[in-house]
Design an enzyme around this catalytic site. Sequence first.
Site, PDB file in Angstrom:
ATOM      1  N   GLU A 250     -14.004  -7.738  16.344  1.00  0.00           N
ATOM      2  CA  GLU A 250     -15.348  -7.653  16.995  1.00  0.00           C
ATOM      3  C   GLU A 250     -16.231  -8.639  16.027  1.00  0.00           C
ATOM      4  O   GLU A 250     -16.517  -8.172  14.841  1.00  0.00           O
ATOM      5  CB  GLU A 250     -15.826  -6.304  16.919  1.00  0.00           C
ATOM      6  CG  GLU A 250     -14.894  -5.415  17.875  1.00  0.00           C
ATOM      7  CD  GLU A 250     -15.051  -5.570  19.428  1.00  0.00           C
ATOM      8  OE1 GLU A 250     -15.873  -6.105  19.804  1.00  0.00           O
ATOM      9  OE2 GLU A 250     -14.099  -4.858  20.046  1.00  0.00           O
ATOM     10  N   CYS A 284     -25.006  -7.316  16.155  1.00  0.00           N
ATOM     11  CA  CYS A 284     -24.192  -8.340  16.823  1.00  0.00           C
ATOM     12  C   CYS A 284     -24.548  -8.845  18.247  1.00  0.00           C
ATOM     13  O   CYS A 284     -24.448 -10.083  18.634  1.00  0.00           O
ATOM     14  CB  CYS A 284     -22.747  -7.947  16.853  1.00  0.00           C
ATOM     15  SG  CYS A 284     -22.529  -6.377  17.605  1.00  0.00           S
TER      16      CYS A 284
END
Length: 514
Positions: A250, A284
């Site tokens: 990720e 993010c």
Amino acid sequence: MATVEQRRTRSGNGAGPGGTPVENPATGEIITSVPDLKPKDVKEIVARARAAQPAWEALGFEGRARILRRAQKWVLDNTQRICDTIVAETGKTYEDALIAEVSYAANAFGFWAKTAPEYLADERVKSSNMFVKGAKLIVRYKPLGVVGVIGPWNYPLTNSFGDCIPALAAGNAAVLKPAEKTPLTSLLMAEMLDECGMPEGVFGVATGKGSVTGPALIDAVDFVMFTGSTETGKKVMAQAAETLTPVGLELGGKDPMIVLSDADLERAANTAVYYGFQNGGQTCISIERVYVEEPVYDEFVAKVQDKARALRQGVPSGPGSVDVGAVTFEPQMKTIQEHVDDALAKGARVVAGGHAKTDRGRYFEPTVLVDVDHTMKCMTEETFGPTLPIMRVRDAEEAVRLANDSPFGLAGSVFTRDVEKGERIARQVESGAVCVNDAMTNYAALEIPMGGWKTSGMGSRHGAYGIRKYCAQQTLLVKRFALKKDVHMFPYRARNTKVIGGLLKLLYGRGKRD
Ligand code: NDP
């Protein structure tokens, strides 16, 4: 009751005076220090986890769920303590800790306790192949063993410890390597699991330097769940390839927001400011760049500018004290400043913020940039700070083209009152998740996958895959009634071969064709 040091020692997390200082970025004060583990220490933690795992697996879903539900209650009973720990080591606001971290864990423990048995139940499968007719076909999921989780500093609970929860629910042991700068939440979670009755060794924390403990962990575990920058993600994958250890990645993002001229501009501006500056822009899936259709550009910018200027920034001192906190990771200050300077040098204007503040703690003002384009770093590279560059575009087509002009593909958002059009455009955005008239909240729905396209990652978290990835898949083919010899077995005979050919035509030759 065991002391903190005793508990840490028992869970393999080291005790006593440590080597790595932990700083509060909001004040610049050193809070404490944690052990600087060496590769041999990491190996030992993993060995302990490996030894403890079979008994944990043998507890079954219900036995493990009991402990996970206790952990859920602990999180709710100790919200203040968890928030204080997160706020202290990250410098984020109380609300950013509560809304995006504690609430995630509170939900996730119950979610995985409940769904693990469903997602990992044996699956009965039917096959159309004539050679397996009559056989029972089953796909089953078996925990891999020890899962290594490597996490970033921006969400020490959600993005570091959070990935351990499904790994544990599946019956694995888990060893977490938190970011060097933010290890305290992970150590608190180790204490919490211990108090909740987690068998010794099943969960471990490996503190210390990323370049030392990270590689040591990758070499020792059966799956690596990594969250962090694309650059480090590539190293992790390359190293894991040496032992063919599976990885989940990720990674970074540069999430675009598209605002169409028929959008509810008040909603769009509030969302841009919130999801651009929430957690100091250190998420993010923050809104990292905005494309606004020409007719509403000026009005949108005016709204965003006013709202950004009204944000309160400073040392978080409890609920409601400030809106935007500190910059957690010191080197990030340089990146943010560099992106702002680069934009200004190429003709952009700052309409809110624009400056670093470092007299006490480490801050960068919530900054809105206009007159930006894709020659500027602020539009093409991950800034990971409180900046919101807004670009004027002719139409939706140009917005989509620019949104996709990026090596990243983590998430995105589209704002319009015409939701059908919004959904059509969302489908054209090359990202793992796209929201219409919202941003980021998809992450909270643990039922749906979250993962990046392009250089934003591999695989995903949440949903069925979010737990199945921590398991080895095994197929079982079971024949209750079996002939002494099947028709295709040796010796080959022309007559049997003809029968097989005829059966093939019968089975597969009758479908409709153009
Ligand atoms: P880094 O890639 O710098 O670090 C991530 C983790 O990797 C840290 O624990 C770090 O340890 C460790 N590490 C460093 N070197 C190695 C190595 N050689 N082998 C194994 N592990 C290593 O990321 P940041 O911590 O700076 O996090 C910010 C990044 O994370 C941003 O790009 C952000 O977009 C991304 N992110 C992605 C998310 C997603 O879901 N897609 C969610 C949250 C963040 P140490 O800290 O000790 O150096």
